[in-house]
Design an enzyme around this catalytic site. Structure first.
Site, PDB file in Angstrom:
ATOM      1  N   GLY A 136       0.766  -1.238   0.000  1.00  0.00           N
ATOM      2  CA  GLY A 136       0.000   0.000   0.000  1.00  0.00           C
ATOM      3  C   GLY A 136       0.796   1.285   0.000  1.00  0.00           C
ATOM      4  O   GLY A 136       0.213   2.364   0.086  1.00  0.00           O
ATOM      5  N   GLY A 138       2.558   2.430  -2.507  1.00  0.00           N
ATOM      6  CA  GLY A 138       2.580   3.045  -3.837  1.00  0.00           C
ATOM      7  C   GLY A 138       3.625   2.492  -4.772  1.00  0.00           C
ATOM      8  O   GLY A 138       4.041   3.182  -5.711  1.00  0.00           O
ATOM      9  N   LYS A 139       4.040   1.239  -4.566  1.00  0.00           N
ATOM     10  CA  LYS A 139       5.066   0.644  -5.422  1.00  0.00           C
ATOM     11  C   LYS A 139       4.630   0.609  -6.880  1.00  0.00           C
ATOM     12  O   LYS A 139       5.387   0.998  -7.775  1.00  0.00           O
ATOM     13  CB  LYS A 139       5.384  -0.784  -4.959  1.00  0.00           C
ATOM     14  CG  LYS A 139       5.971  -0.884  -3.576  1.00  0.00           C
ATOM     15  CD  LYS A 139       6.281  -2.316  -3.225  1.00  0.00           C
ATOM     16  CE  LYS A 139       5.039  -3.189  -3.177  1.00  0.00           C
ATOM     17  NZ  LYS A 139       4.105  -2.794  -2.119  1.00  0.00           N
ATOM     18  N   THR A 140       3.409   0.138  -7.130  1.00  0.00           N
ATOM     19  CA  THR A 140       2.953  -0.008  -8.510  1.00  0.00           C
ATOM     20  C   THR A 140       2.847   1.347  -9.204  1.00  0.00           C
ATOM     21  O   THR A 140       3.269   1.505 -10.354  1.00  0.00           O
ATOM     22  CB  THR A 140       1.603  -0.732  -8.545  1.00  0.00           C
ATOM     23  OG1 THR A 140       1.757  -2.052  -8.013  1.00  0.00           O
ATOM     24  CG2 THR A 140       1.065  -0.828  -9.960  1.00  0.00           C
ATOM     25  N   SER A 141       2.286   2.337  -8.526  1.00  0.00           N
ATOM     26  CA  SER A 141       2.166   3.673  -9.124  1.00  0.00           C
ATOM     27  C   SER A 141       3.534   4.227  -9.497  1.00  0.00           C
ATOM     28  O   SER A 141       3.724   4.771 -10.598  1.00  0.00           O
ATOM     29  CB  SER A 141       1.471   4.619  -8.139  1.00  0.00           C
ATOM     30  OG  SER A 141       0.176   4.178  -7.843  1.00  0.00           O
ATOM     31  N   ASP A 163       4.045  -9.747  -8.437  1.00  0.00           N
ATOM     32  CA  ASP A 163       3.064  -9.818  -7.358  1.00  0.00           C
ATOM     33  C   ASP A 163       1.901 -10.714  -7.797  1.00  0.00           C
ATOM     34  O   ASP A 163       1.291 -10.467  -8.828  1.00  0.00           O
ATOM     35  CB  ASP A 163       2.547  -8.404  -7.046  1.00  0.00           C
ATOM     36  CG  ASP A 163       1.689  -8.345  -5.792  1.00  0.00           C
ATOM     37  OD1 ASP A 163       1.200  -9.407  -5.354  1.00  0.00           O
ATOM     38  OD2 ASP A 163       1.512  -7.245  -5.255  1.00  0.00           O
ATOM     39  N   THR A 620      -8.034   0.750  -6.916  1.00  0.00           N
ATOM     40  CA  THR A 620      -7.334  -0.536  -6.916  1.00  0.00           C
ATOM     41  C   THR A 620      -7.659  -1.398  -5.700  1.00  0.00           C
ATOM     42  O   THR A 620      -7.973  -2.586  -5.860  1.00  0.00           O
ATOM     43  CB  THR A 620      -5.817  -0.314  -7.035  1.00  0.00           C
ATOM     44  OG1 THR A 620      -5.546   0.334  -8.287  1.00  0.00           O
ATOM     45  CG2 THR A 620      -5.070  -1.634  -6.986  1.00  0.00           C
TER      46      THR A 620
END
Length: 723
Positions: A136, A138-141, A163, A620
């Site tokens: 949560g 913000g790795k993907t963003s 992931d 998400t």
């Protein structure tokens, strides 16, 4: 310093000295200076003094207050200054930098922001970038923003998610597969998801395929069955991960390969797997392993060794630790940094995501800023060890190419929609966490499981429910299957509450000892050696953790068990393992402990197990929880309720950015209530960090049913329940 600052009415002597010192810091960032004087002009010419020290530690600008590191590599914020001097933030004047004691040679705030921006970091990145951190953060963003920025700059980029609960598809607005897929609207960018199930099918076929038609069909089916568990899925994903990292031809066409890794616990396991399996190959002498014939693995040895070498090569690989200005996230980043450095991954960078500065004296905004400031101050020594990139909090969800691109371009994302402030915020009817706990208390025992995407607050919600039940007089066992959870710190201590963690290392050690004492008891020396070798496989940990999970669930027959489960992907693998083990147990019931035999029936019994899907009011987390709900239903497990956590919509804030965030939550709150959930509880963002029994009580709103709690507990006692 500016005359306006020196002449501020009511400015204390301590504040004046600090203002002067900050002026010296801005003017001479690379020198060690200590200054004290009664005025700006005198300070500019005064010799060094000892009230404050401004200097560099490891080449990074540093401020020490009373001998403790207070800020490194950045200008202290207004709230920090107030905290050091024990003043209210609103009473602390901002320090202008347009005219100063050094004649205007100070670095400006804009320049510092640019130096620490994501765009600056991406000017010269290494070829491999691993984004990791607590769920949560913000790795993907940030991984998507980095990939898009590099592609927009003319680079050829491959973006990979390892992931099991990847949401790259939603962020990029494209349907991804297990092979590189071009992203519409971003020339030069391709992306793929390492799908554990698809990887497992391909891996099974790679091992079993050569034997079809050569061995009896029953033998081939037996081989397929042995390779059908969650362990094989993880190893298959690892196999694909190692190929991308360790096989030069696999990514030769790309300038950069960016890995959007899973939440920290899974990432640590993934990153240690190349070393673990290389070591296993070195010591395996019999040709047996949980992955099938050793001959199949030997073909991959060079790839595994190349993957280990790439991870340890700081010229090729950068580990990007992503964190929020939150204690748990920073602690997790520090722990990950140390553990991965120990296996050779030492080229590391920290990105502080979602940094927030209050725009006025709004209490909620000041509390949010202050919480972040305290967390950063507490982690100052860790922050001083790594280069830091800073990304401000944005007002909306980062979904879609335009929003992600804007994050790199200005660091803030898209601006709020014009006229948002004038819109009336309308929400559907919602319950409180109190009402859910009231219903749990009426039953008096059972298992409560919190599930959802990493970083949505599952641990906090689980700890709040557990401490509230304990406060009402029940015996409660709070535990976790999340390798990266912090249940003990979240819950604190309260009478009637037992807190534990399913520790993979301890469970594996205990399981190995048990197997050797039972199955290995009557074996000869060569047989024991074979068994010991098989138990050294990393797959043994999966079995051990599963058995421990079943053991904890069984305690729900005599009291409350609150399980803070791992982030969604790991949870799905765990439930898949449960289904696989249940099928196996049905054939060999006498060989399994009773708690293992009864696990799946207990999870499916709505009177025994109540699943809470925890989400944030964002795209998400909501959609991922919705997908998890469908998977649970396919396993015949029906969620009891949804919990929408950390909502700004009902926080009462007047801060423009937080108001905009609250309004952006409304569509997702309505989606949960109207389309996804039978019952929905909303938990607003609270001013004090919800850790420990007293602070966790903030999550419970007063309802008309609260007045009957004592009476309910009394009735339970009279009916013979042990409270």
């Amino acid at each position: 310093m500016p005359d306006a600052i020196a002449g501020t009415p009511g400015l204390t002597a301590r504040l004046l000295r600090m203002a002067i010192v900050l002026g010296a810091l801005w003017a001479m960032p690379a020198q060690a200076q200590a200054r004290d004087a009664s005025g700006a002009a005198a300070t500019a010419a005064a010799p060094a003094a000892r009230h404050f020290l401004v200097g560099t530690i490891d080449g990074r600008d540093t401020v020490l207050v009373n001998g403790q590191i207070a800020a490194t590599g950045r200008y202290p914020e207004r709230a920090e200054l107030a905290a050091w001097l024990k003043l209210k933030a609103a009473e602390t004047p901002a320090l202008a930098k347009s005219s100063c004691c050094c004649g205007g040679n100070c670095r400006t705030e804009v320049n510092v922001a640019a130096e620490k921006s994501l765009a600056r970091f991406l000017e010269a990145p290494s070829r491999f970038l691993f984004f990791t951190g607590k769920g949560g953060v913000g790795k993907t963003s940030l991984a998507c923003a980095s990939a898009i920025a590099l592609a927009d700059g003319g680079k050829r980029v491959l973006l990979v998610s390892t992931d099991p609960a990847s949401n790259l598809d939603e962020v990029l607005g494209a349907r991804l597969q297990g092979r590189p897929t071009e992203i519409p609207g971003v020339a030069g960018l391709q992306a793929l998801n390492i799908d554990p199930e698809a990887a497992a099918r391909a891996y099974r076929e790679k091992l079993v395929g050569p034997y079809r038609g050569k061995l009896p069909e029953a033998v081939v089916r037996s081989m397929e069955e042995q390779l059908s568990g969650a362990c094989t899925m993880e190893i298959a994903a690892f196999d694909e991960f190692s190929r991308l990292l360790g096989e030069p031809d696999a990514t030769a066409e790309f300038d950069h390969v960016i890995f959007d890794t899973a939440p920290t616990g899974h990432t640590l396991r993934l990153m240690t797997l190349p070393s673990a399996w290389t070591g296993f190959l070195d010591t395996n002498t019999t040709g047996n392993s949980c992955l099938g014939p050793l001959a199949g693995l030997e073909k991959q040895r060079v790839i595994y060794e190349n993957a280990v070498a790439a991870l340890a090569d700081g010229q090729r690989t950068t580990l990007v630790l992503v964190s929020r200005a939150q204690k748990a996230a920073l602690d997790e980043a520090e722990r990950t940094s140390g553990e991965l450095a120990a296996i050779g991954v030492r080229n590391q960078r920290l990105i502080l995501n979602g940094l927030f500065k209050a725009s006025d004296s709004d209490p909620v905004a000041l509390a949010l800023e202050g919480r972040g400031t305290r967390a950063l101050t507490a982690s100052a020594k860790f922050l001083a060890r790594l280069p830091v990139t800073e990304v401000p909090l944005r007002a909306h969800n980062l979904v879609g190419l335009a929003a992600v691109r804007a994050l790199v371009q200005d660091g803030k994302g898209l601006p709020p929609t014009p006229g948002q402030a004038a819109q009336a915020l309308s929400l559907p009817p919602l319950e409180s966490l109190t009402e859910l706990v009231d219903d749990f208390a009426q039953v008096g025992r059972g298992v409560i499981m919190t599930m959802g995407k990493g970083g949505v607050g599952k641990t906090t919600v689980a700890a709040a429910i557990a401490t509230e039940l304990a406060r009402r007089g029940f015996k409660v066992h709070l535990s976790t299957t999340d390798p990266a959870a912090h249940v003990a710190a979240a819950a604190g201590q309260i009478e009637g509450l037992q807190v534990s963690r399913i520790d993979p290392y301890e469970e594996t050690r205990g399981y190995v000892e048990q197997v050797m004492a039972t199955s290995g008891k009557d074996l000869d020396a060569s047989g024991r050696a074979l068994l010991e070798e098989d138990l050294r496989s990393p797959c043994t940990e999966e079995i051990a953790v599963f058995r421990a999970f079943a053991r904890v669930v069984a305690e729900g027959a005599g009291g409350f068990v609150v399980l803070d489960t791992a982030p969604t992907g790991h949870t799905l693998l765990l439930l898949d393992a449960t289904e696989a083990y249940h099928r196996e147990v049905a054939r060999k019931a006498s060989e399994m402990p009773e708690e293992v035999r009864n696990l799946l029936p207990r999870l499916r019994d709505p009177a025994f197990t109540r699943v809470l899907l925890v989400t944030l009011p964002e795209a998400t987390p909501v959609h991922e929880a919705g997908a998890l709900q469908e998977d649970l239903r396919r396993a015949r497990i029906e969620p009891f309720a949804w919990v929408i956590n950390q909502s700004f919509a009902q926080s009462g804030s007047r801060d423009p950015l937080l108001v905009a965030r609250g309004r952006s939550e409304a569509p997702y709150i309505r989606e949960v209530v109207e389309k996804l959930s039978k019952r929905t509880a909303l938990v607003p963002w609270v001013a004090d960090e919800p850790a420990g029994p007293e602070k966790l009580r903030q999550l419970f709103r007063e309802t008309s049913r609260d007045r009957g709690i004592s009476a309910v507990c009394q009735v339970k006692r009279e009916r013979g329940f042990q409270l």
